[in-house]
Design a protein around this motif. Structure first.
Motif, PDB file in Angstrom:
ATOM      1  N   GLY A 257      -1.809  13.274   6.415  1.00 14.01           N
ATOM      2  CA  GLY A 257      -3.149  13.134   6.984  1.00 14.01           C
ATOM      3  C   GLY A 257      -3.873  11.859   6.578  1.00 14.01           C
ATOM      4  O   GLY A 257      -5.105  11.806   6.624  1.00 14.01           O
ATOM      5  N   LEU A 258      -3.121  10.833   6.222  1.00 11.70           N
ATOM      6  CA  LEU A 258      -3.740   9.570   5.814  1.00 11.70           C
ATOM      7  C   LEU A 258      -4.027   8.682   7.018  1.00 11.70           C
ATOM      8  O   LEU A 258      -3.326   8.740   8.031  1.00 11.70           O
ATOM      9  N   ARG A 259      -5.055   7.863   6.879  1.00  7.89           N
ATOM     10  CA  ARG A 259      -5.490   7.004   7.981  1.00  7.89           C
ATOM     11  C   ARG A 259      -4.587   5.780   8.130  1.00  7.89           C
ATOM     12  O   ARG A 259      -4.140   5.210   7.157  1.00  7.89           O
ATOM     13  N   ARG A 260      -4.377   5.402   9.356  1.00  7.72           N
ATOM     14  CA  ARG A 260      -3.636   4.187   9.718  1.00  7.72           C
ATOM     15  C   ARG A 260      -4.674   3.140  10.067  1.00  7.72           C
ATOM     16  O   ARG A 260      -5.462   3.328  10.990  1.00  7.72           O
ATOM     17  N   MET A 261      -4.708   2.033   9.315  1.00  2.62           N
ATOM     18  CA  MET A 261      -5.729   1.015   9.493  1.00  2.62           C
ATOM     19  C   MET A 261      -5.132  -0.270  10.059  1.00  2.62           C
ATOM     20  O   MET A 261      -4.066  -0.696   9.631  1.00  2.62           O
ATOM     21  N   MET A 262      -5.846  -0.868  10.983  1.00  5.68           N
ATOM     22  CA  MET A 262      -5.464  -2.169  11.520  1.00  5.68           C
ATOM     23  C   MET A 262      -6.293  -3.219  10.786  1.00  5.68           C
ATOM     24  O   MET A 262      -7.493  -3.043  10.605  1.00  5.68           O
ATOM     25  N   LEU A 263      -5.639  -4.290  10.380  1.00 11.50           N
ATOM     26  CA  LEU A 263      -6.357  -5.397   9.752  1.00 11.50           C
ATOM     27  C   LEU A 263      -6.667  -6.442  10.810  1.00 11.50           C
ATOM     28  O   LEU A 263      -5.932  -6.579  11.787  1.00 11.50           O
ATOM     29  N   GLY A 264      -7.725  -7.175  10.600  1.00 11.80           N
ATOM     30  CA  GLY A 264      -8.100  -8.217  11.549  1.00 11.80           C
ATOM     31  C   GLY A 264      -7.153  -9.397  11.535  1.00 11.80           C
ATOM     32  O   GLY A 264      -6.944 -10.055  12.547  1.00 11.80           O
ATOM     33  N   ALA A 265      -6.558  -9.684  10.382  1.00  6.02           N
ATOM     34  CA  ALA A 265      -5.659 -10.830  10.248  1.00  6.02           C
ATOM     35  C   ALA A 265      -4.335 -10.355   9.663  1.00  6.02           C
ATOM     36  O   ALA A 265      -4.303  -9.394   8.890  1.00  6.02           O
ATOM     37  N   PRO A 266      -3.246 -11.018  10.018  1.00 10.91           N
ATOM     38  CA  PRO A 266      -1.946 -10.603   9.474  1.00 10.91           C
ATOM     39  C   PRO A 266      -1.840 -10.869   7.972  1.00 10.91           C
ATOM     40  O   PRO A 266      -2.461 -11.774   7.440  1.00 10.91           O
ATOM     41  N   VAL A 267      -1.024 -10.060   7.315  1.00  5.69           N
ATOM     42  CA  VAL A 267      -0.715 -10.235   5.899  1.00  5.69           C
ATOM     43  C   VAL A 267       0.688 -10.824   5.825  1.00  5.69           C
ATOM     44  O   VAL A 267       1.602 -10.338   6.494  1.00  5.69           O
ATOM     45  N   ALA A 268       0.851 -11.862   5.020  1.00  7.15           N
ATOM     46  CA  ALA A 268       2.171 -12.493   4.886  1.00  7.15           C
ATOM     47  C   ALA A 268       3.154 -11.526   4.235  1.00  7.15           C
ATOM     48  O   ALA A 268       2.853 -10.904   3.221  1.00  7.15           O
TER      49      ALA A 268
ATOM     50  N   MET B 263       2.034  -2.998   8.156  1.00  6.33           N
ATOM     51  CA  MET B 263       2.865  -3.083   6.961  1.00  6.33           C
ATOM     52  C   MET B 263       2.563  -1.881   6.071  1.00  6.33           C
ATOM     53  O   MET B 263       1.802  -1.969   5.124  1.00  6.33           O
ATOM     54  N   PRO B 264       3.154  -0.723   6.368  1.00  8.54           N
ATOM     55  CA  PRO B 264       2.764   0.512   5.690  1.00  8.54           C
ATOM     56  C   PRO B 264       3.058   0.595   4.196  1.00  8.54           C
ATOM     57  O   PRO B 264       2.545   1.491   3.534  1.00  8.54           O
ATOM     58  N   VAL B 265       3.836  -0.337   3.640  1.00 10.17           N
ATOM     59  CA  VAL B 265       3.993  -0.312   2.175  1.00 10.17           C
ATOM     60  C   VAL B 265       2.694  -0.731   1.492  1.00 10.17           C
ATOM     61  O   VAL B 265       2.533  -0.515   0.302  1.00 10.17           O
ATOM     62  N   ILE B 266       1.787  -1.331   2.266  1.00 13.98           N
ATOM     63  CA  ILE B 266       0.463  -1.628   1.734  1.00 13.98           C
ATOM     64  C   ILE B 266      -0.400  -0.425   2.052  1.00 13.98           C
ATOM     65  O   ILE B 266      -0.671  -0.109   3.211  1.00 13.98           O
ATOM     66  N   GLY B 267      -0.781   0.291   1.004  1.00 12.29           N
ATOM     67  CA  GLY B 267      -1.577   1.491   1.211  1.00 12.29           C
ATOM     68  C   GLY B 267      -2.314   1.892  -0.046  1.00 12.29           C
ATOM     69  O   GLY B 267      -2.014   1.424  -1.143  1.00 12.29           O
TER      70      GLY B 267
END
Length: 172
Positions: free
Chosen positions: A144-155, A110-114
Motif C-alpha cells: 500500500g505504498l505510494r508511487r511518486m513521480m519526480l519532476g526531474a530524472p535521477v541519475a 527508480m523504485p530502489v529509491i524509496g
C-alpha cells in the motif's frame, strides 16, 4: 521522524562489467557519492549487501528486496522510524526527497529509491517467504505504498557509458 539511510550495494554489476560501486566519479567511488547523498537527508547511513555492510535478508539472490528488507529491519532495531534507500549507482538525490516520500513511498522511475516505514519488516519477511513477485514495485504496491513521480530524472549509472555521459554532463 528519525530516518536511516541505506545504500543498496548487493548487485552483481553485470551491465557495468566490473564492481560499479567502486567505479570512480570525480575521483571518488560511486558508493561514496550515494552515501553522501543519503547523509544530507538522514541521521545515519548504512551499506547493505556487500562486505563491510549488513547482509541482505533473508539472504543474497533476492535482488533489491533483500537489501530493502535488511535495511527495514536494521532501522527498526536501531529505533528509526523509516529507511530511505538508493542504489550504489545513484550519485545524487533530489533535495527534499525524504519529505516528498514521507509516510512511505517509492520513486516510480527508480523504485530502489524509496522511503520504507520500519514497521514493514514482518510484511516483507512474509512476502519474501511466499512465492510472490520479487520486484520492488510488486511488493510496494501490495504494502500500500505510494508511487511518486519526480519532476526531474535521477541519475542511475548502470553502465560505463552511463558514467561517461554523466561525467561529460548535458553539454557532451
Amino acid at each position: 521522524m528519525r530516518l536511516l539511510g541505506a545504500v543498496l550495494a548487493g548487485g552483481e554489476s553485470r551491465r557495468f562489467g566490473s564492481d560499479k560501486a567502486l567505479a570512480l566519479l570525480d575521483g571518488k567511488p560511486l558508493i561514496e557519492h550515494a552515501i553522501a547523498a543519503l547523509a544530507t537527508q538522514t541521521e545515519a547511513v548504512i551499506v547493505v549487501g556487500r562486505e563491510g555492510g549488513i547482509p541482505d535478508r533473508p539472504g543474497p539472490g533476492l535482488g533489491p528486496l533483500g537489501g530493502i528488507n535488511a535495511a527495514i529491519h536494521e532501522a527498526a532495531a536501531r529505533g528509526f522510524d523509516a529507511v530511505l534507500t538508493c542504489g550504489c549507482d545513484v550519485p545524487a538525490l533530489p533535495r527534499g526527497l525524504a519529505e516528498l516520500l514521507a509516510g512511505g513511498g517509492y520513486v516510480a522511475e527508480m523504485p530502489v529509491i524509496g522511503l520504507w516505514p520500519a514497521t514493514l519488516g514482518d510484511h516483507l519477511d512474509r512476502w519474501l517467504a511466499d512465492d510472490n513477485d520479487r520486484s520492488v514495485r510488486g511488493w510496494a504496491n501490495a504494502a500500500g505504498l505510494r508511487r511518486m513521480m519526480l519532476g526531474a530524472p535521477v541519475a542511475n549509472l548502470n553502465t560505463p557509458d552511463d558514467l561517461a555521459a554523466f561525467t561529460r554532463g548535458p553539454a557532451g
